[in-house]
Structures are given as structure tokens and as C-alpha cells.
Write a protein that holds these residues in place. Structure first.
Motif, PDB file in Angstrom:
ATOM      1  N   GLY A  30      72.548  68.249   4.600  1.00 17.48           N
ATOM      2  CA  GLY A  30      73.398  68.493   3.444  1.00 17.48           C
ATOM      3  C   GLY A  30      73.873  67.272   2.694  1.00 17.48           C
ATOM      4  N   GLN A  31      73.275  66.130   2.945  1.00 17.05           N
ATOM      5  CA  GLN A  31      73.789  64.886   2.342  1.00 17.05           C
ATOM      6  C   GLN A  31      72.785  64.224   1.412  1.00 17.05           C
ATOM      7  N   TYR A  32      71.809  65.004   0.920  1.00 18.37           N
ATOM      8  CA  TYR A  32      70.825  64.376   0.067  1.00 18.37           C
ATOM      9  C   TYR A  32      70.327  65.338  -1.006  1.00 18.37           C
ATOM     10  N   CYS A  33      70.054  64.762  -2.128  1.00 18.35           N
ATOM     11  CA  CYS A  33      69.464  65.448  -3.270  1.00 18.35           C
ATOM     12  C   CYS A  33      67.944  65.320  -3.156  1.00 18.35           C
ATOM     13  N   MET A  34      67.207  66.307  -3.626  1.00 22.27           N
ATOM     14  CA  MET A  34      65.747  66.217  -3.635  1.00 22.27           C
ATOM     15  C   MET A  34      65.235  66.470  -5.046  1.00 22.27           C
ATOM     16  N   GLY A  35      64.087  65.912  -5.323  1.00 17.12           N
ATOM     17  CA  GLY A  35      63.539  66.104  -6.667  1.00 17.12           C
ATOM     18  C   GLY A  35      62.073  65.739  -6.742  1.00 17.12           C
ATOM     19  N   TRP A  36      61.542  65.904  -7.912  1.00 16.63           N
ATOM     20  CA  TRP A  36      60.145  65.553  -8.200  1.00 16.63           C
ATOM     21  C   TRP A  36      60.092  64.729  -9.484  1.00 16.63           C
ATOM     22  N   PHE A  37      59.217  63.738  -9.478  1.00 19.70           N
ATOM     23  CA  PHE A  37      58.894  63.046 -10.709  1.00 19.70           C
ATOM     24  C   PHE A  37      57.378  62.910 -10.768  1.00 19.70           C
ATOM     25  N   ARG A  38      56.872  62.531 -11.918  1.00 16.93           N
ATOM     26  CA  ARG A  38      55.422  62.410 -12.064  1.00 16.93           C
ATOM     27  C   ARG A  38      55.064  61.148 -12.838  1.00 16.93           C
ATOM     28  N   GLN A  39      53.845  60.738 -12.659  1.00  9.07           N
ATOM     29  CA  GLN A  39      53.348  59.572 -13.367  1.00  9.07           C
ATOM     30  C   GLN A  39      51.864  59.726 -13.610  1.00  9.07           C
ATOM     31  N   SER A  40      51.455  59.479 -14.824  1.00  6.56           N
ATOM     32  CA  SER A  40      50.035  59.474 -15.165  1.00  6.56           C
ATOM     33  C   SER A  40      49.660  58.070 -15.623  1.00  6.56           C
ATOM     34  N   PRO A  41      48.376  57.727 -15.564  1.00  7.63           N
ATOM     35  CA  PRO A  41      47.947  56.356 -15.871  1.00  7.63           C
ATOM     36  C   PRO A  41      48.440  55.869 -17.224  1.00  7.63           C
ATOM     37  N   GLY A  42      49.029  54.696 -17.220  1.00 12.09           N
ATOM     38  CA  GLY A  42      49.488  54.087 -18.467  1.00 12.09           C
ATOM     39  C   GLY A  42      50.814  54.593 -18.968  1.00 12.09           C
ATOM     40  N   LYS A  43      51.443  55.484 -18.199  1.00 12.48           N
ATOM     41  CA  LYS A  43      52.722  56.051 -18.641  1.00 12.48           C
ATOM     42  C   LYS A  43      53.828  55.725 -17.650  1.00 12.48           C
ATOM     43  N   GLU A  44      55.051  55.824 -18.130  1.00  5.72           N
ATOM     44  CA  GLU A  44      56.216  55.603 -17.279  1.00  5.72           C
ATOM     45  C   GLU A  44      56.402  56.794 -16.331  1.00  5.72           C
TER      46      GLU A  44
END
Length: 125
Positions: A30-44
Motif C-alpha cells: 500500500g505504499q507505492y503508486c504504479m503506472g505505465w509510460f511509453r517511448q518510441s524511437p526518436g521521441k520523449e
């Protein structure tokens, strides 16, 4: 040792659906947030979605209404259900976790302290 293990991903045609899962281990209950991020070539790196230990979720404008993030009852597995996929969704998707008292999310997923190895999602037109 804290670890994030992703599964899912793959190739799909535009309009299709994919589900990603992430299992967290070694984190305090119960002490952490979870998430998703993404990255494609040449992008932030780009925030996709985050969910805290109270199941409060946030989404980027790019995916709102198409993607759904959830956590299981034990709060150790975060699932990202992606629907109505577009070629622009093609990227490496990373699971991430951030420690915080109460498990709230206070910053964007690309800035979280812990990250998984990533899983590729490819959407063809």
C-alpha cells in the motif's frame, strides 16, 4: 529487492486491443503508486496512465477513453487494457512504480523511481 515484471504486448492491427500486466515485488504494502509510460524511437518518454493504492487513476489525453488501468486486490499487479489502438500507439511500454506514504501518485510515470524492462506494442494500419 524491488522488481517489476511486465507481460503482454505484441502486434495488433489498428482498432484492436492488447492487455499489459505488471507484477511488483519487494515493495511495501500500500505504499507505492504504479503506472505505465511509453517511448518510441526518436521521441520523449510519454506518460500513459497511473494508479494509486486507492485505485484512483489518471490518464494522458492521448489515451483517455481508450485505455484502462487497474490494480488487483493485493495491489501488486497493475493491468493496462488498451483498446481502439492506433498506429501512433506503437511504442515500448514500461511499467513503473514510485514509493510514497499512502501509495499516492505525485508525479508522472516517466519520473517514477522504479521501472521494468519494457514490452513492445506494435499497431499496424
Amino acid at each position: 529487492q524491488r522488481h517489476l515484471a511486465e507481460s503482454g504486448g505484441g502486434s495488433v492491427q489498428a482498432g484492436g486491443s492488447v492487455r499489459l500486466s505488471c507484477v511488483a515485488s519487494g515493495f511495501p504494502d500500500g505504499q507505492y503508486c504504479m503506472g505505465w509510460f511509453r517511448q518510441s524511437p526518436g521521441k520523449e518518454r510519454e506518460e500513459v496512465a497511473s494508479i494509486d493504492s486507492y485505485d484512483s487513476a489518471t490518464y494522458s489525453d492521448y489515451v483517455k477513453g481508450r485505455f484502462t488501468i487497474s490494480r488487483d486486490n493485493a495491489k501488486t499487479t497493475a493491468t493496462l487494457q488498451m483498446a481502439s489502438l492506433e498506429p501512433e500507439d506503437t511504442a515500448m511500454y514500461y511499467c513503473a512504480a514510485d514509493l510514497h506514504p499512502g501509495g499516492r501518485c505525485y508525479r508522472a510515470a516517466p519520473l517514477f523511481s522504479f521501472k521494468g524492462q519494457g514490452t513492445q506494442v506494435t499497431v499496424s494500419s
